[in-house]
Motif scaffolding. Sequence first.
Motif, PDB file in Angstrom:
ATOM      1  N   SER A  99      20.255  -4.024  -8.351  1.00 36.40           N
ATOM      2  CA  SER A  99      19.778  -5.174  -9.098  1.00 36.40           C
ATOM      3  C   SER A  99      20.899  -6.190  -9.286  1.00 36.40           C
ATOM      4  O   SER A  99      22.052  -5.958  -8.933  1.00 36.40           O
ATOM      5  CB  SER A  99      19.224  -4.725 -10.446  1.00 36.40           C
ATOM      6  N   TYR A 100      20.571  -7.332  -9.879  1.00 38.33           N
ATOM      7  CA  TYR A 100      21.468  -8.483  -9.923  1.00 38.33           C
ATOM      8  C   TYR A 100      22.780  -8.220 -10.660  1.00 38.33           C
ATOM      9  O   TYR A 100      23.827  -8.738 -10.276  1.00 38.33           O
ATOM     10  CB  TYR A 100      20.751  -9.665 -10.585  1.00 38.33           C
ATOM     11  N   VAL A 101      22.754  -7.429 -11.738  1.00 40.49           N
ATOM     12  CA  VAL A 101      23.980  -7.230 -12.502  1.00 40.49           C
ATOM     13  C   VAL A 101      25.031  -6.471 -11.701  1.00 40.49           C
ATOM     14  O   VAL A 101      26.217  -6.472 -12.052  1.00 40.49           O
ATOM     15  CB  VAL A 101      23.714  -6.505 -13.839  1.00 40.49           C
ATOM     16  N   SER A 102      24.611  -5.826 -10.617  1.00 45.18           N
ATOM     17  CA  SER A 102      25.564  -5.189  -9.713  1.00 45.18           C
ATOM     18  C   SER A 102      25.813  -6.053  -8.487  1.00 45.18           C
ATOM     19  O   SER A 102      26.959  -6.268  -8.083  1.00 45.18           O
ATOM     20  CB  SER A 102      25.058  -3.811  -9.282  1.00 45.18           C
ATOM     21  N   SER A 103      24.738  -6.576  -7.897  1.00 43.07           N
ATOM     22  CA  SER A 103      24.864  -7.358  -6.668  1.00 43.07           C
ATOM     23  C   SER A 103      25.629  -8.659  -6.882  1.00 43.07           C
ATOM     24  O   SER A 103      26.293  -9.156  -5.964  1.00 43.07           O
ATOM     25  CB  SER A 103      23.470  -7.661  -6.104  1.00 43.07           C
ATOM     26  N   ASN A 104      25.558  -9.221  -8.081  1.00 39.89           N
ATOM     27  CA  ASN A 104      26.182 -10.524  -8.342  1.00 39.89           C
ATOM     28  C   ASN A 104      27.524 -10.429  -9.045  1.00 39.89           C
ATOM     29  O   ASN A 104      28.090 -11.464  -9.406  1.00 39.89           O
ATOM     30  CB  ASN A 104      25.246 -11.397  -9.184  1.00 39.89           C
ATOM     31  N   THR A 105      28.034  -9.250  -9.258  1.00 41.98           N
ATOM     32  CA  THR A 105      29.343  -9.072  -9.890  1.00 41.98           C
ATOM     33  C   THR A 105      30.339  -8.554  -8.862  1.00 41.98           C
ATOM     34  O   THR A 105      29.955  -8.147  -7.762  1.00 41.98           O
ATOM     35  CB  THR A 105      29.238  -8.116 -11.093  1.00 41.98           C
ATOM     36  N   PRO A 106      31.644  -8.537  -9.176  1.00 40.58           N
ATOM     37  CA  PRO A 106      32.660  -8.285  -8.138  1.00 40.58           C
ATOM     38  C   PRO A 106      32.547  -6.924  -7.469  1.00 40.58           C
ATOM     39  O   PRO A 106      32.245  -5.914  -8.105  1.00 40.58           O
ATOM     40  CB  PRO A 106      33.974  -8.389  -8.921  1.00 40.58           C
ATOM     41  N   TRP A 107      32.843  -6.931  -6.151  1.00 43.50           N
ATOM     42  CA  TRP A 107      32.942  -5.699  -5.381  1.00 43.50           C
ATOM     43  C   TRP A 107      34.396  -5.279  -5.187  1.00 43.50           C
ATOM     44  O   TRP A 107      34.666  -4.116  -4.913  1.00 43.50           O
ATOM     45  CB  TRP A 107      32.276  -5.864  -4.021  1.00 43.50           C
ATOM     46  N   PHE A 108      35.331  -6.200  -5.294  1.00 40.06           N
ATOM     47  CA  PHE A 108      36.735  -5.837  -5.091  1.00 40.06           C
ATOM     48  C   PHE A 108      37.618  -6.688  -5.991  1.00 40.06           C
ATOM     49  O   PHE A 108      37.227  -7.752  -6.485  1.00 40.06           O
ATOM     50  CB  PHE A 108      37.147  -6.028  -3.625  1.00 40.06           C
TER      51      PHE A 108
END
Length: 612
Positions: free
Chosen positions: A347-356
């Motif tokens: 969902s957005y709170v994971s997909s739209n926050t930093p990956w690295f």
Amino acid sequence: MTHRLASRPFMPSLRLPHGFVIVRSLAWPQYDRPAAMKTRGRNRQEARRIVKNHIVCRIAASLSGAAVLFGVLLGGGRAFAQGAETGPADAATKAAAAAATTDQRIDALQQTLEEIQKQLLALKQARTGAQTATAASQPSATPAAAGPAQPQVAAHAVVPSSASSSSGAGPEVSAVATAPVQTNNDPNNPHSEPFAFADFTWLTGNARTKDTPYATAFFTPEIRVDANYTYDFRHPKDDTISGSSEVFRSNEVQLTQFGVGGDFHYDNVRARLMTQFGMYSQTTPRNDASPARGQWNLDNAYRYVSEAYGGYHFNVQHGINVDAGIFMSYVGLFSYYQFDNWAYQPSYVSSNTPWFFNGVRVQWFPTAKLKIEPWFINGWQSYGRFNSRPGFGGQILWRPNGKWSIVGNQYAFGRDALGVPKRTRYHTDDSIQFKYYDRPTSRLSKMAMSLTGDLGCETGGGVSCFGTGKDGSPKQSFVGFMAYNRFWFDHDRYAMTIGGGRINNAGRYLVLLPPINGATAASGTPYFTENPGDQYKAWDVSWTADYMPSQYFTYRLEYNHRAANVPYFSGPGGVTPPGGNTFGAPGSIVEGWTPDLRKSENRMTLAFLVKF
């Protein structure tokens, strides 16, 4: 008897101490092969009995020979002298008695041999049954668990990296050992391995693999493959999917990532490398605007690297790691690598926050159940700084037992709006995961849930956290949540996940920019603005089914429905101008053309996921 035994030539009788006598009847028997073959032709069962009797006779003769040698050693020359004085008649009488005794002993030995054979057969059957029951009780997705136990790494050793977890959900480990030895799993031991007291492979954001093939004392290799086919029900004519950091093309087979690397560990020195070939090498750098500031093309410099850092481990309490380089972000519960997650499209709170993050981190394990990790980083998912100030943050991860994982991630003081030097960002991301059902031998073997909540805002530079201020600045904030529930079946061979979430991002500063006419995070586009005051509200639901024939492989089928309050997702007309991205700068206006954006999308994804 139905067969003949031919003896060796006559041997003189010898009288030995304690009643031992060597006579002709105890000479080494020879098997009459022609007679036996003829008999076997008449009756195969009788032939088998003959062979068995012959074997018994050989055993008896061997035992008798051993007795003779023992008697000779005890009796010495006296025995030979007594044997020479014995007459032929006396020898014949005693030979007959000895022959009868020998026949009785042979019969007894044969019966004993048959009893031993029965016992061996029963033991073999019992052992086979126990192995079958043990194998049946083990999860089929982890066949290695049924085999010989793999050597684990000693306290303060690098276990196959969990840094891939974007949530810190993986078993964050201390550091290095020089040889694989038994891990200390007792949390009450002052130097035990952190988070090793329970099995946390059920967590989302954490790989479920329990061992690593070909691991050595110096290097733990890792290979990842993520290939998928996504079917978009709107059929965009340019096959481009908008608004996702995991899925990018429709109606095509695409390689999202091929990663090769692993963990190096020796003499308390540690390092990790993981590459990213495939779609990630284009899409992840595209979402970072920091390379537009300054020279040296940072997006190209780091394009094929997802993780690359080195550091040192200190043997203090349960371990302290100090690392510098690019490491996986901990903001957002899901991992950057889809193999580790409960769903393919988070969902957005994971997909739209930093990956690295690119910077320095310290991992401090004061107990075996707690990690405290501060960060000093260049910025919010950035290779470089956006302005003159870096970002600061940290994580606290607590796992009181094998059923709970509670993590809090905080970010502050970063000035992450390109070209707006006085705008400061704050963000909190907090998650819980709870395994509320665990019956490994049941058809429904496991159930667990996760809940994540995010709050954030920006202040300064014409915006505020709480709405219109004295200067008339609009609200710039982020509120969101996501929740998932997962079910495992048939010893964890199959799984199903249902979940979704919602966000409200005033100012759109965390919305992924659609790639209209080649637009990037640095270029922006007038077709979809991200200005102060712009509203964006979105929600999604997903259903995921996994088949896991091996702990190293997953077949995944997933349905996603996503929606927003403004046109955002690719429609049938796509987001690419006729003739391609050839009209001016990326994201610029193309006269006579408009991208086809819709307020919702529906898609199916089939993925092949590998992790060694």
